[in-house]
Scaffold this motif. Sequence first.
Motif, PDB file in Angstrom:
ATOM      1  N   PHE A  54      -4.526   7.562  -4.241  1.00  9.86           N
ATOM      2  CA  PHE A  54      -3.400   6.660  -3.999  1.00  9.86           C
ATOM      3  C   PHE A  54      -2.925   6.119  -5.335  1.00  9.86           C
ATOM      4  O   PHE A  54      -3.729   5.823  -6.212  1.00  9.86           O
ATOM      5  N   SER A  86       2.993   4.033  -3.775  1.00  8.97           N
ATOM      6  CA  SER A  86       3.759   2.854  -3.389  1.00  8.97           C
ATOM      7  C   SER A  86       4.060   2.022  -4.635  1.00  8.97           C
ATOM      8  O   SER A  86       3.536   2.286  -5.718  1.00  8.97           O
ATOM      9  N   HIS A  87       4.916   1.030  -4.476  1.00  9.94           N
ATOM     10  CA  HIS A  87       5.355   0.216  -5.612  1.00  9.94           C
ATOM     11  C   HIS A  87       5.570  -1.218  -5.164  1.00  9.94           C
ATOM     12  O   HIS A  87       6.124  -1.458  -4.093  1.00  9.94           O
ATOM     13  N   VAL A  88       5.120  -2.166  -5.983  1.00 15.30           N
ATOM     14  CA  VAL A  88       5.430  -3.570  -5.729  1.00 15.30           C
ATOM     15  C   VAL A  88       6.380  -4.058  -6.812  1.00 15.30           C
ATOM     16  O   VAL A  88       6.249  -3.686  -7.980  1.00 15.30           O
ATOM     17  N   TRP A  94      -0.774  -7.170  -8.663  1.00 19.22           N
ATOM     18  CA  TRP A  94      -0.595  -7.077  -7.213  1.00 19.22           C
ATOM     19  C   TRP A  94      -0.532  -5.614  -6.770  1.00 19.22           C
ATOM     20  O   TRP A  94      -0.865  -5.305  -5.629  1.00 19.22           O
ATOM     21  N   TYR A  97      -3.992  -4.937  -6.254  1.00 19.94           N
ATOM     22  CA  TYR A  97      -4.425  -5.487  -4.968  1.00 19.94           C
ATOM     23  C   TYR A  97      -4.053  -4.537  -3.831  1.00 19.94           C
ATOM     24  O   TYR A  97      -4.868  -4.259  -2.947  1.00 19.94           O
ATOM     25  N   GLU A  98      -2.816  -4.033  -3.841  1.00 22.97           N
ATOM     26  CA  GLU A  98      -2.405  -3.108  -2.768  1.00 22.97           C
ATOM     27  C   GLU A  98      -3.289  -1.870  -2.768  1.00 22.97           C
ATOM     28  O   GLU A  98      -3.667  -1.357  -1.711  1.00 22.97           O
ATOM     29  N   TRP A 100      -6.376  -1.711  -3.868  1.00 21.99           N
ATOM     30  CA  TRP A 100      -7.700  -2.135  -3.359  1.00 21.99           C
ATOM     31  C   TRP A 100      -7.703  -2.165  -1.829  1.00 21.99           C
ATOM     32  O   TRP A 100      -8.652  -1.725  -1.178  1.00 21.99           O
ATOM     33  N   VAL A 101      -6.602  -2.667  -1.239  1.00 21.26           N
ATOM     34  CA  VAL A 101      -6.487  -2.701   0.225  1.00 21.26           C
ATOM     35  C   VAL A 101      -6.517  -1.275   0.781  1.00 21.26           C
ATOM     36  O   VAL A 101      -7.202  -0.991   1.764  1.00 21.26           O
ATOM     37  N   LYS A 102      -5.787  -0.392   0.131  1.00 22.88           N
ATOM     38  CA  LYS A 102      -5.756   1.008   0.583  1.00 22.88           C
ATOM     39  C   LYS A 102      -7.166   1.606   0.555  1.00 22.88           C
ATOM     40  O   LYS A 102      -7.569   2.319   1.479  1.00 22.88           O
ATOM     41  N   LEU A 103      -7.920   1.294  -0.501  1.00 23.45           N
ATOM     42  CA  LEU A 103      -9.293   1.790  -0.590  1.00 23.45           C
ATOM     43  C   LEU A 103     -10.159   1.165   0.511  1.00 23.45           C
ATOM     44  O   LEU A 103     -11.085   1.801   1.016  1.00 23.45           O
ATOM     45  N   GLN A 104      -9.850  -0.071   0.898  1.00 23.69           N
ATOM     46  CA  GLN A 104     -10.614  -0.714   1.980  1.00 23.69           C
ATOM     47  C   GLN A 104     -10.435   0.014   3.313  1.00 23.69           C
ATOM     48  O   GLN A 104     -11.302  -0.044   4.179  1.00 23.69           O
TER      49      GLN A 104
ATOM     50  N   ARG B  82       5.155  -8.240  -2.186  1.00 23.83           N
ATOM     51  CA  ARG B  82       6.539  -7.751  -2.152  1.00 23.83           C
ATOM     52  C   ARG B  82       6.577  -6.257  -2.497  1.00 23.83           C
ATOM     53  O   ARG B  82       6.224  -5.863  -3.608  1.00 23.83           O
ATOM     54  N   HIS B  84       8.569  -2.556  -2.855  1.00 22.18           N
ATOM     55  CA  HIS B  84       9.871  -1.979  -3.156  1.00 22.18           C
ATOM     56  C   HIS B  84       9.702  -0.488  -3.401  1.00 22.18           C
ATOM     57  O   HIS B  84       9.176  -0.077  -4.434  1.00 22.18           O
ATOM     58  N   THR B  85      10.134   0.319  -2.437  1.00 23.37           N
ATOM     59  CA  THR B  85      10.078   1.777  -2.603  1.00 23.37           C
ATOM     60  C   THR B  85      11.442   2.371  -2.277  1.00 23.37           C
ATOM     61  O   THR B  85      11.546   3.348  -1.545  1.00 23.37           O
TER      62      THR B  85
END
Lengths: 355, 388
Positions: A54, A86-88, A94, A97-98, A100-104, B82, B84-85
Amino acid sequence: MAPAAPGARDVAIVAFGQSDHRRSTDELSEVEMLMPVLHDVLAATGLKTGDIGFTCSGSSDYLAGRAFSFTMALDGVGAWPPISESHVEMDGAWALYEAWVKLQTGDCDTALVYSYGKSSPGSVRDVLTRQLDPYYVAPLWPDAVALAALQARALIDAGDTDEPALAGVATRSRTAARANPHAQLRGSVPHGDYVVRPLRTGDCPPVGDGAAAVVLAAGERARRLCERPAWIRGIDHRIEAHGLGVRDLTDSPSTRLAAERAGVFERPVDTAELHAPFTSQEVVLRKALRLGEQVTVNPSGGALAANPVMAAGLIRLGEAAARIHSGASERALAHATSGPCLQQNLVAVLEGDPR
Amino acid sequence: MAKEPVAVVGIGQTKHVAARRDVSIAGLVREAAQRALADAELTWADIDAVVIGKAPDFFEGVMMPELYLADALGAVGKPMLRVHTAGSVGGSTALVAANLVAGRVHGTVLTLAFEKQSESNAMWGLSLPVPFQQPLLAGAGGFFAPHIRAYMRRTGAPDAIGSLVAYKDRRNALKNPYAHLHEHDITLAKVQSAPMLWDPVRYSETCPSSDGACAMVLTDRAGAARAPRPPAWMHGGAMRSEPTMFAGKDFVSPRAGKDCAADVYRQAGIADPRREIDAVELYVPFSWYEPMWLENLGFAAEGEGWKLTESGVTELDGDLPVNMSGGVLSTNPIGASGMIRFAEAALQVRGQAGEHQVAGARKALGHAYGGGSQFFAMWVVGAEPPTT
């Protein structure tokens, strides 16, 4: 509150890379600035783009001055065959963090996280005013230094600090940065003239361009990729009200809450990498995180030595992890912030395996 | 390590219109969020985290607006992410929120996507400065029209297919009280005589610019057990990205879309999407993308998608209804458009879609794409909890 919850999956930072942060990189596109950093972390782990489970990035269109600025970076990653990605529109902390969540979720075992920002093409002080309430506040163009000065003034008025103490923070950070080859400002600098009272040049971060990347891996995979993985024992982030008039600027309850959820207060940390672009913000964060004098704060020099917007938070996580990797730290805290006057805060606890 | 099952227990959206001059951005998002909470019979205090998405910040002229929106979305003291993609962001945002539940990081999450296009000018927001992009692309339609031409050439599809899709979607929108365009006097002849914008795309075959927001409440098994109305259960969800431009890219049927669908079907245990999925909400901003995506997602063999459209299979009362809500062609608050697709799929399997409900819908697909046909996000939701 999964970090401390039973069943949370062990995830570690196994590689960290960053660019040399510079006042201006006119000769480089964002992608060109980022690519060597991506190559560094992939080389460190021996992974190729296609091996990564990811990918997540953080950046801001407003810094780049154009919509969809992150799409070009994705081309640089080499997303072919297509990748899970994905992108924040946030600091890379952060994005981590996203990931890390995906790995969870157990969907994958590795993740690539990167972020970058070039402040040099514009006036970042002005650009950041566009983050503010668009109807009532942004039209007044209160810039980032002015807002930080408001916070510094509140701290001084409350007796939490004074100008010499702030100068001390600046000196310690810039001195520490001597050992950091990537830092933009190194060694002692004069405290300088006032920028916005009570903040002087030395109290403010340099404006610069930079990029950072980390690789995350879960469980045994992490041990195979890194001699001494920096295990994420807890990670959490919280946001506060936006309006400065409804917040106590001398405190950071969101940092404290995130730290509690991340398990910071369960055992002492030996190192803290704080994302405090202004000296006064270190005062607020030290209090919220209950950091004593025995804790090594910002051995990298912190954001006062290099503050590439959108990457500076991810760099704090990377620098803390690098201290674990090298054995210089057993248990480190990493912090990232976003928004005016520490509105949003992320806290993580990283640990090495016991020796 | 089994993932926590994810349930959609609340859905809310605004009435989408060209300009909501009566509300601020904060007022707009709060309206959708409150409707989602009301649907779930939950309060702000029941929400553990907020995941928000929208397309480029230049569309409203606010940098990282989630900071300003924290109060309006009850996020103070909570985690807020937040996403954004690009155009797929509404779908990606829902998937990031779903991962928080699936990974057991949080029990109940509010996810929301919005766009208030009237605050700014989307045409300028999308116009990248030279030299970052070739000039004279003339907006999204200018980018996609050549790929539609390529599809027509490749498949031999008759010229009329695009107008059939637009005529269908605009009629479906009449049954959806939240849809932006309600063209009560729509006829196929009107669609076919609309001005040509980017040959072969006519004015009536393009999406509008909308103000609007869509929100969902996602929760775990325990939260679903307490839900007042039937939940929609997530059976699979995935994102895939590929580069914007390179010599090997197939703009007509991008591999990232195929791979994303394959991953979702694998998770959902779907071998034959044409037979096993009852209703489909596709991201169709220009009419011809319906047959194109039907092929890309495996509902039709390559070159055969337009035949499904032509034979009426994708009509609301057809064998495989597509864009029951009126779709992006009738409602396009860009950042929210992907989440509306995901939410409409969930509404269908909950049996809550009102006049545009597909009778007996048990499994539905929500689909979003963005950028230069390079970002994809999809989920399959079902009326029953997943068995694996």
